[in-house]
Design an enzyme around this catalytic site. Structure first.
Site, short mmCIF file in Angstrom:
data_model
loop_
_atom_site.label_atom_id
_atom_site.label_comp_id
_atom_site.label_asym_id
_atom_site.label_seq_id
_atom_site.Cartn_x
_atom_site.Cartn_y
_atom_site.Cartn_z
N HIS A 122 0.94 -1.23 -0.13
CA HIS A 122 -0.05 -0.07 -0.21
C HIS A 122 0.89 1.31 -0.09
CE1 HIS A 122 -3.42 -2.38 1.10
NE2 HIS A 122 -4.19 -1.56 0.52
N LYS A 126 -0.52 4.99 4.36
CA LYS A 126 -1.45 4.07 4.96
C LYS A 126 -1.08 4.04 6.34
CE LYS A 126 -3.81 -0.15 4.64
NZ LYS A 126 -5.09 0.38 4.65
#
Length: 231
Positions: A122, A126
């Site tokens: 990600h 995040k």
């Protein structure tokens, strides 16, 4: 954009970080809403859901990390008599991944040569690791492969045990989300990957869930919604 493209009206946007949006949930914000779509933070879930219950407003909740308040929120929602659907991932494609992974794990269950592992990537902003989607994927594998009984998410400085399913993570760049299940044997490797190109897939699934929960009463998981989309 997804809401508007499907003929809906955005009655209010609540975001303390956006200058033009409302800063918090209020009765006035909820007054014109048929459904709330909430992807906020674990710390805000109880307060927000209390407001939704008081306002009798159905909810799609995509926030994770509030499991310690699950029973309290469930009781509150059921007492209010509103519709509530929650999940770690509302992407239809991600749920196709879960179904494929469940079936693949059941196949590997019969062939011990294939070890299973999960990796996810990600963007650098995040906040959680591993992702809620990665944990859900791992749980699907455990449910379908008898020899895997424990999820391990930390960096290993030892040999992994046969019953452990390693779930690893990478953070960097602007990656919307990549989740891969690996089944590896001495002869070959099989990979099943969901690669999100944007947040559009997550948004579409959340809007479809909002359409689904409107008019319903009860406490549902995203799985209940998906069963009607992907029978």
């Amino acid at each position: 954009k997804i809401l508007l493209s499907r003929g809906h009206v955005v009655s209010a946007i609540v975001d303390p970080m956006v200058e033009t949006a409302h800063k918090e949930i209020s009765a006035a914000v909820l007054a014109d809403a048929d459904v709330v779509i909430d992807f906020s933070s674990p710390a805000a879930v109880l307060k927000n859901c209390t407001a939704y219950a008081q306002g009798s407003t159905p909810v799609v909740l995509g926030t994770t990390g509030w499991g310690d308040k699950y029973d309290q929120i469930k009781a509150m929602i059921e007492k209010a008599g509103i519709g509530f659907v929650w999940g770690s991932n509302f992407s239809i494609g991600a749920h196709m991944l879960f179904k494929l992974a469940s079936y693949a794990a059941s196949l590997a269950n019969a062939v011990p040569d294939y070890d299973i592992m999960v990796h996810e990537m990600h963007h650098k902003l995040k906040k959680d690791s591993p992702s809620g989607t990665a944990i859900t994927l791992a749980e699907k594998i455990l449910a379908n492969c008898d020899r895997k009984t424990k999820i391990v998410t930390q960096c290993l400085d030892r040999r992994i045990e046969p019953e452990e399913l390693h779930v690893s993570s990478t953070r960097g760049g602007s990656i919307p989300g990549i989740h891969t299940m690996y089944m590896d044997s001495p002869a070959d490797t099989i990979e099943i990957t969901h690669n999100a190109r944007s947040r559009g897939g997550f948004a579409l699934g959340a809007v479809m869930a909002a359409e689904w929960i409107k008019g319903k009463k009860g406490f549902y998981s995203v799985e209940d919604f998906i069963k009607e989309i992907l029978p």
